[in-house]
Design a protein around this motif. Structure first.
Motif, PDB file in Angstrom:
ATOM      1  N   ALA A 130       1.109  -1.077  -0.212  1.00  0.00           N
ATOM      2  CA  ALA A 130      -0.394   0.209   0.173  1.00  0.00           C
ATOM      3  C   ALA A 130       0.860   1.048   0.128  1.00  0.00           C
ATOM      4  CB  ALA A 130      -0.666  -0.363   1.355  1.00  0.00           C
ATOM      5  N   LEU A 131       1.911   1.012   0.821  1.00  0.00           N
ATOM      6  CA  LEU A 131       2.596   2.062   0.589  1.00  0.00           C
ATOM      7  C   LEU A 131       3.717   2.912  -0.663  1.00  0.00           C
ATOM      8  CD1 LEU A 131       4.379   4.796   2.842  1.00  0.00           C
ATOM      9  CD2 LEU A 131       5.662   2.947   2.852  1.00  0.00           C
ATOM     10  N   ALA A 132       3.688   2.158  -1.062  1.00  0.00           N
ATOM     11  CA  ALA A 132       4.566   1.653  -2.599  1.00  0.00           C
ATOM     12  C   ALA A 132       3.503   2.512  -3.613  1.00  0.00           C
ATOM     13  CB  ALA A 132       4.789   0.049  -3.279  1.00  0.00           C
ATOM     14  N   SER A 133       2.375   1.917  -3.415  1.00  0.00           N
ATOM     15  CA  SER A 133       1.502   2.354  -4.242  1.00  0.00           C
ATOM     16  C   SER A 133       0.655   3.766  -3.839  1.00  0.00           C
ATOM     17  CB  SER A 133       0.015   1.553  -4.166  1.00  0.00           C
ATOM     18  OG  SER A 133      -1.173   2.146  -4.820  1.00  0.00           O
ATOM     19  N   GLU A 134       0.876   3.916  -2.574  1.00  0.00           N
ATOM     20  CA  GLU A 134       0.091   5.315  -2.499  1.00  0.00           C
ATOM     21  C   GLU A 134       1.705   6.357  -2.771  1.00  0.00           C
ATOM     22  OE1 GLU A 134      -2.965   6.304  -2.018  1.00  0.00           O
ATOM     23  OE2 GLU A 134      -3.954   4.354  -0.186  1.00  0.00           O
ATOM     24  N   LEU A 135       2.846   5.902  -2.618  1.00  0.00           N
ATOM     25  CA  LEU A 135       4.141   6.993  -3.247  1.00  0.00           C
ATOM     26  C   LEU A 135       4.203   7.081  -4.928  1.00  0.00           C
ATOM     27  CD1 LEU A 135       6.632   5.696  -1.424  1.00  0.00           C
ATOM     28  CD2 LEU A 135       6.171   8.269  -1.565  1.00  0.00           C
ATOM     29  N   SER A 136       3.915   6.039  -4.693  1.00  0.00           N
ATOM     30  CA  SER A 136       3.333   5.865  -6.879  1.00  0.00           C
ATOM     31  C   SER A 136       2.100   6.756  -7.500  1.00  0.00           C
ATOM     32  CB  SER A 136       3.534   4.672  -7.414  1.00  0.00           C
ATOM     33  OG  SER A 136       2.827   4.821  -8.600  1.00  0.00           O
ATOM     34  N   LEU A 137       0.517   6.643  -6.735  1.00  0.00           N
ATOM     35  CA  LEU A 137       0.123   7.670  -6.941  1.00  0.00           C
ATOM     36  C   LEU A 137       0.813   8.916  -6.955  1.00  0.00           C
ATOM     37  CD1 LEU A 137      -3.388   8.041  -7.573  1.00  0.00           C
ATOM     38  CD2 LEU A 137      -3.276   7.916  -4.987  1.00  0.00           C
ATOM     39  N   LEU A 138       1.246   9.797  -5.227  1.00  0.00           N
ATOM     40  CA  LEU A 138       1.488  10.898  -5.500  1.00  0.00           C
ATOM     41  C   LEU A 138       2.590  10.922  -6.347  1.00  0.00           C
ATOM     42  CD1 LEU A 138       2.047  10.884  -1.016  1.00  0.00           C
ATOM     43  CD2 LEU A 138      -0.058  12.568  -2.931  1.00  0.00           C
ATOM     44  N   ARG A 139       3.257  10.411  -6.737  1.00  0.00           N
ATOM     45  CA  ARG A 139       4.523  10.903  -7.656  1.00  0.00           C
ATOM     46  C   ARG A 139       3.816  11.356  -9.202  1.00  0.00           C
ATOM     47  NH1 ARG A 139       8.355   6.460  -5.256  1.00  0.00           N
ATOM     48  NH2 ARG A 139       8.979   7.870  -4.114  1.00  0.00           N
ATOM     49  N   ARG A 140       3.096   9.926  -9.343  1.00  0.00           N
ATOM     50  CA  ARG A 140       2.165  10.606 -11.252  1.00  0.00           C
ATOM     51  C   ARG A 140       1.535  11.995 -10.655  1.00  0.00           C
ATOM     52  NH1 ARG A 140       1.012   4.641 -10.561  1.00  0.00           N
ATOM     53  NH2 ARG A 140      -1.598   5.675  -9.899  1.00  0.00           N
ATOM     54  N   PHE A 141       0.819  12.276 -10.010  1.00  0.00           N
ATOM     55  CA  PHE A 141       0.250  13.379  -9.821  1.00  0.00           C
ATOM     56  C   PHE A 141       0.876  13.717 -10.087  1.00  0.00           C
ATOM     57  CE2 PHE A 141      -0.051  16.608  -6.431  1.00  0.00           C
ATOM     58  CZ  PHE A 141      -1.060  17.624  -7.122  1.00  0.00           C
ATOM     59  N   THR A 142       2.113  14.630  -8.917  1.00  0.00           N
ATOM     60  CA  THR A 142       3.383  15.700  -9.196  1.00  0.00           C
ATOM     61  C   THR A 142       3.553  15.896 -10.838  1.00  0.00           C
ATOM     62  OG1 THR A 142       4.943  14.432  -8.248  1.00  0.00           O
ATOM     63  CG2 THR A 142       3.630  15.485  -7.655  1.00  0.00           C
TER      64      THR A 142
END
Length: 168
Positions: free
Chosen positions: A41-53
């Motif tokens: 979940a941590l890796a997924s949430e970080l990926s989501l935030l990074r894609r957003f930026t």
């Protein structure tokens, strides 16, 4: 006199001991599964935030989220980052309610995700020229440096491979 067939105390104790041994074998693997789910979940949430930026920056004159009105000379703020992620925006990074005419970009996220390890969705925003802390303090869910577009999880610990969650 006829004796009814029943379990003896020894038989019952043997069954209890066997059940305890099985529980001792199964429970650690279940807790390991919980940790692995949090890591995923941590890796997924970080990926989501990074894609957003990355997407935000590409649509807003190469200015990353966090800067008020897209002004990279201004100090980036958490509230601006949140607004730019969850509201509509124009090319200059100004935000407005979803559906406002002239604000054709976003929203990119329905909300800022929570860090699965500390259950926080707050973001420590680092100012221009400010370095990431050497060690995360766990007070925030995430640490973001808008100047470079980097986002890290704000928690300590390592995964089963020895990789720090801070370095995900």
């Amino acid at each position: 006199m006829r004796w009814a067939r029943a379990f003896t105390l020894i038989e019952i104790l043997i069954v209890v001991v066997l059940l305890a041994i099985l529980a001792a074998i199964v429970l650690p693997s279940m807790s390991k599964g919980t940790v692995m789910a949090k890591e995923s979940a941590l890796a997924s949430e970080l990926s989501l935030l990074r894609r957003f930026t990355v997407l935000y920056e590409s649509q807003h004159l190469e200015v990353p989220p966090g800067y008020p009105n897209g002004d990279t000379a201004a100090a980036p703020t958490e509230q601006t980052f949140r607004d730019q992620a969850t509201l509509s925006s124009n090319a200059n990074g100004q935000t407005a309610a979803i559906g406002t005419p002239g604000f054709k970009y976003g929203p990119y996220l329905s909300k800022i995700p929570r860090n699965p390890f500390n259950d926080l969705d707050t973001i420590l925003i680092l100012g221009n020229g400010q370095a990431f802390p050497a060690v995360p303090d766990g007070v925030h869910g995430w640490i973001c440096k808008p100047e470079t577009g980097e986002i890290r999880a704000c928690n300590t610990g390592t995964n089963s491979a020895g990789t720090s969650y801070y370095d995900y």
